[in-house]
Every structure is written in C-alpha cells, then in structure tokens.
Scaffold this active site. Structure first.
Site, PDB file in Angstrom:
ATOM      1  N   CYS A 147     -16.192  -6.960   2.183  1.00 53.44           N
ATOM      2  CA  CYS A 147     -17.141  -6.676   3.249  1.00 53.44           C
ATOM      3  C   CYS A 147     -16.644  -5.464   4.017  1.00 53.44           C
ATOM      4  O   CYS A 147     -15.603  -5.509   4.641  1.00 53.44           O
ATOM      5  CB  CYS A 147     -17.241  -7.873   4.192  1.00 53.44           C
ATOM      6  SG  CYS A 147     -18.331  -7.549   5.574  1.00 53.44           S
ATOM      7  N   THR A 193       0.835  -1.210   0.000  1.00 54.48           N
ATOM      8  CA  THR A 193       0.000   0.000   0.000  1.00 54.48           C
ATOM      9  C   THR A 193       0.867   1.255   0.000  1.00 54.48           C
ATOM     10  O   THR A 193       0.643   2.180  -0.799  1.00 54.48           O
ATOM     11  CB  THR A 193      -0.934  -0.018   1.230  1.00 54.48           C
ATOM     12  OG1 THR A 193      -1.787  -1.166   1.124  1.00 54.48           O
ATOM     13  CG2 THR A 193      -1.770   1.241   1.323  1.00 54.48           C
ATOM     14  N   HIS A 197       4.428  -9.996   2.644  1.00 59.21           N
ATOM     15  CA  HIS A 197       3.554 -11.003   3.259  1.00 59.21           C
ATOM     16  C   HIS A 197       2.797 -11.863   2.257  1.00 59.21           C
ATOM     17  O   HIS A 197       2.070 -12.773   2.656  1.00 59.21           O
ATOM     18  CB  HIS A 197       2.609 -10.351   4.283  1.00 59.21           C
ATOM     19  CG  HIS A 197       1.478  -9.543   3.718  1.00 59.21           C
ATOM     20  ND1 HIS A 197       0.191 -10.001   3.693  1.00 59.21           N
ATOM     21  CD2 HIS A 197       1.442  -8.303   3.188  1.00 59.21           C
ATOM     22  CE1 HIS A 197      -0.604  -9.068   3.176  1.00 59.21           C
ATOM     23  NE2 HIS A 197       0.140  -8.020   2.860  1.00 59.21           N
ATOM     24  N   ASN A 215      -5.377 -10.007  -7.775  1.00 58.34           N
ATOM     25  CA  ASN A 215      -5.495 -10.750  -6.523  1.00 58.34           C
ATOM     26  C   ASN A 215      -6.762 -11.593  -6.430  1.00 58.34           C
ATOM     27  O   ASN A 215      -6.793 -12.593  -5.749  1.00 58.34           O
ATOM     28  CB  ASN A 215      -5.424  -9.792  -5.332  1.00 58.34           C
ATOM     29  CG  ASN A 215      -6.185  -8.504  -5.549  1.00 58.34           C
ATOM     30  OD1 ASN A 215      -5.993  -7.819  -6.554  1.00 58.34           O
ATOM     31  ND2 ASN A 215      -7.073  -8.172  -4.641  1.00 58.34           N
TER      32      ASN A 215
HETATM   33  N1  PLP Z   1      -1.626  -4.776  -4.298  1.00 54.31           N
HETATM   34  C1  PLP Z   1      -2.208  -5.972  -4.408  1.00 54.31           C
HETATM   35  C2  PLP Z   1      -2.475  -6.528  -5.763  1.00 54.31           C
HETATM   36  C3  PLP Z   1      -2.563  -6.694  -3.269  1.00 54.31           C
HETATM   37  O1  PLP Z   1      -3.155  -7.882  -3.395  1.00 54.31           O
HETATM   38  C4  PLP Z   1      -2.298  -6.131  -2.001  1.00 54.31           C
HETATM   39  C5  PLP Z   1      -2.699  -6.834  -0.754  1.00 54.31           C
HETATM   40  O2  PLP Z   1      -3.738  -7.448  -0.680  1.00 54.31           O
HETATM   41  C6  PLP Z   1      -1.682  -4.875  -1.936  1.00 54.31           C
HETATM   42  C7  PLP Z   1      -1.357  -4.226  -3.105  1.00 54.31           C
HETATM   43  C8  PLP Z   1      -1.382  -4.206  -0.631  1.00 54.31           C
HETATM   44  O3  PLP Z   1      -0.211  -4.737  -0.053  1.00 54.31           O
HETATM   45  P1  PLP Z   1       0.023  -4.600   1.528  1.00 54.31           P
HETATM   46  O4  PLP Z   1      -0.953  -5.501   2.192  1.00 54.31           O
HETATM   47  O5  PLP Z   1       1.463  -5.038   1.708  1.00 54.31           O
HETATM   48  O6  PLP Z   1      -0.166  -3.160   1.869  1.00 54.31           O
END
Ligand code: PLP
Length: 387
Positions: A323, A72, A199, A149
């Site tokens: 959600c 993020t 993570h 994702n």
């Molecule tokens: N971008 C994608 C495609 C993600 O799947 C995620 C997390 O779910 C993120 C960014 C955000 O990463 P972080 O959880 O390390 O902030």
C-alpha cells in the site's frame, strides 16, 4: 479482551530479551569504539563480539562483516558496478523479479544496466533464463534472495552460484528473511556477498550487515569519511544496535535446531486449519518454503478487509499487496509468479516466530473461520484464478 497475537514476523519481530539486555548494557558504555582509551576499547569489544557471532552464524571470519543501518543499506552497499569478478569488473546487474524493493532499485547501477530474471509459477527463480541472460552480455553481478519475504519460498542459491560463477560473475544473496531462521553458510551457498538484518531475528530495527564471501575482498563504500568498518562504512557505529543484533543472532542460532521442528509443526497446523475453508489457496505450497510463512487467498477475498478483520479479532497479519500513497498495489512477487490480479489483491500473509504458541495459531485459525463466513459469504468460488 484476550491478548493480541502477533503473526507478522516477516515484517519485523519482537525484541528478544537477550537483545534488550545487550542494548541496555551498551547504552551505558560511554566510549566511542574508535577511541584508544579504556572506554573506547570496552565499546569496541562489544562491537567485535557481535561481529564474531554474526560471522560464525554464516561460517566466515569476523573481518568479513560490515555493519550497516539494516538490510536496505547492506543491499545498496553490495550492488555496485565495477566489483572485480573472475571475468572482469561487473558491468550489469541481474536481479530476480521477486527481490525486495531495495534490491529491485538496483543499488548504484544505472537503471539501464539492471535486468530482471523471471521466476516460475511457484516463485522459484528460473535458472535456465538466468543462464541465457548471463551468456548474452558482459560480466554480471547477480542478486537472488535466500528466502522470499511474501511467500517464504527458498531459492536454489547454491545452484545459482554455480551458474553465475561458471559465467565469470558474482552472486549477492539477500538473506534477510533466512538468516537465523534456517541454517545458512556463506561457503556452502558459495555467495560472494550476503545481506542480513537485525530486526527480522529479534534484534533492533536499524542494524544490519553486509558479509563478504569468497569472491569479494572489499566493497565500494556508500558512506565515506572516517575509517570505521575498515573504511568500508564511515560513521560512528550504532553500538547499541550492533550489540542487540549480535545478541539476537546468538540466541536465534543457539535455538535454531529446536525452533525448526517446533515451527514446522505449528506452520503445518496453521495451514491445515486455514485449508478447512473450501477453495482456499496457499501460494507456493508446492515449493520449499521457510517454516514460518503462509501467504494465502480465497475466492473473492479482499486482503485489506481481511487484515482489518484479523486486527479487530486481535491478530496482526499483513496483506501481500503493498500500500503506497493510499493505493493498494498488487504484490510484485505474485505478479512475477503470474498470479492474476484478483487473487493477488486477496493475498494475506501470516508469519510465525520463535515465541508463537499453539494457542496463538489456533486463535488465528478460529478468527479466519469466523471472518471467512462473513467475508466470503455469497462469493462465486469460480472467481478464484487457479495456480
Ligand atoms: N530484504 C528483505 C528480503 C526484506 O524482507 C527486508 C525487510 O523487509 C529488507 C531486505 C530490508 O531490510 P531493512 O528493513 O533492515 O532495511
């Protein structure tokens, strides 16, 4: 009660033993990586080793890696107006409709300067529309993810890069779901900025990086203050997190060649098992996808009920709907693909990882067989919108 089965690897992954060991060792390092004494230098060495592993994993130099608190923050660091592109400073941001919320939020661009690139029914970015959007305005920063994702769909990143660069713009690639899962090279992608996160590959939560590609020499910091990260991200570094990230990336990249065919076979086994239910649809099955992600629905299925049902069977999965504040919203990804709301509300995601076993996949299939008999009983199969 048999052991739990974790099939929500796209949400987050279990910590790899290598990452845990590196973190425990880092917790015992007393020094601040910015200090010049021996303790400080030892801490810095650990951090720089991790930086080198991540850089190599993307085929670039260590100095091009900026550590952040996760995907993020890296996305927010990347998305800033004024970055110097061949056609001048970027004035607007084009994001694909299926990006993660942290990209859709637009970083530091004003909302009016953010435009959306549509995707097709398979969830692949519409490159024709991208070309038209680029032609219709000033230089743009474009953000298209490497892999989605929710659906696992791989985006045509190098093709997008060519189009963006031809128009004099810059390309940011959110590779959070792809890094460590499929081979990636920043130069082959021709990306100018790449986001990765620890993570999702067996590292700790709260560590990530923005990696600079060919077209960008520097970032515009979000956090200002001390000169850490070459002045690109102030604040004493999360040494244990970074050490864990480096160790996880090292392990993921070292086993990638072996993991890929194994996961592909498990993924096929899972989908063949699920498809024994009549009317079941795997979203984006026709597109190139990550070998670990299955998003499916079936006639009349309610995702929340299915997720609870799987959970009671000992299996952790997630729904394709977000959600927030107790209200289930249909996924913006499925909405962008033109999937009707009834089918979108029934989307369930199973995602696998390096320690997933055949027995676990078989348990998930068996749990679904049981659940489908109760959850889908008496449902009208014609209720399912077709894709
Ligand atoms: N971008 C994608 C495609 C993600 O799947 C995620 C997390 O779910 C993120 C960014 C955000 O990463 P972080 O959880 O390390 O902030």
């Amino acid at each position: 009660m048999p052991d739990r089965v974790y099939l929500d690897w796209n949400a987050t992954t279990p910590l790899r033993p290598e990452a845990r060991a590196a973190m425990v060792a880092a917790f015992d390092l007393v020094g601040n990586p910015s200090s010049v004494h021996d303790e400080g230098r030892k801490a810095r060495r650990v951090m720089e080793e991790a930086r080198t592993v991540i850089a190599r994993g993307l085929g670039t130099a260590a100095r091009r890696v900026v550590f952040t608190s996760g995907g993020t923050e890296a996305n927010t660091l990347a998305l800033v107006p004024g970055l110097k592109a061949p056609a001048g400073g970027v004035e607007r941001l084009l994001v694909s409709a299926i990006e993660h919320a942290s990209v859709l939020a637009g970083g530091r661009f004003a909302p009016a300067a953010v435009q959306t690139i549509p995707v097709d029914r398979s969830g692949v970015v519409d490159v024709g529309r991208l070309e038209a959007l680029l032609a219709a305005g000033p230089p743009a920063l474009v953000s298209v993810m490497a892999a989605n994702n929710e659906t696992g769909v791989l985006q045509p990143v190098s093709q997008v890069a060519e189009i963006v660069h031809r128009a004099g713009g810059l390309l940011h690639v959110d590779a959070v779901q792809a890094f460590g899962k499929i081979p990636l090279d920043i130069n082959q992608m021709a990306a100018d900025l790449v986001t990765v996160s620890a993570h999702k590959i067996g590292g700790p939560k709260g560590a990530g990086a923005l990696v600079l590609g060919g077209g960008v020499e520097d970032v515009v910091p979000v956090l200002r203050g001390g000169g850490q990260e070459r002045g690109r991200r102030a604040g004493t570094e999360n040494l244990a997190g970074i050490a864990g990230f480096g160790a996880a990336a090292g392990a993921a990249l070292a086993t990638l060649a072996a993991d890929l065919p194994r996961l592909t076979a498990l993924h096929e086994r899972l989908e063949a098992g699920l498809r024994q239910t009549s009317g079941l649809t795997v979203f984006s099955a026709e597109a190139a996808r990550l070998p670990n992600t299955t998003l499916f629905t079936a006639p009349g299925l309610k995702a929340e009920t299915a997720v609870i049902g799987f959970d009671l069977e000992g299996i952790a999965v997630s729904s394709g709907s977000a959600c927030s504040s107790g209200k289930v919203q249909p996924s913006h990804v499925l909405e962008a693909m033109g999937v009707g709301s009834a089918a979108a509300q029934g989307a369930v995601r199973l995602s696998l990882g390096w320690s997933t076993t055949t027995a676990e996949v078989d348990r998930a299939v068996e749990a679904w067989r049981k659940l489908s008999m109760t959850l889908l009983k008496g449902r009208d199969e014609t209720a399912l919108e077709r894709f």
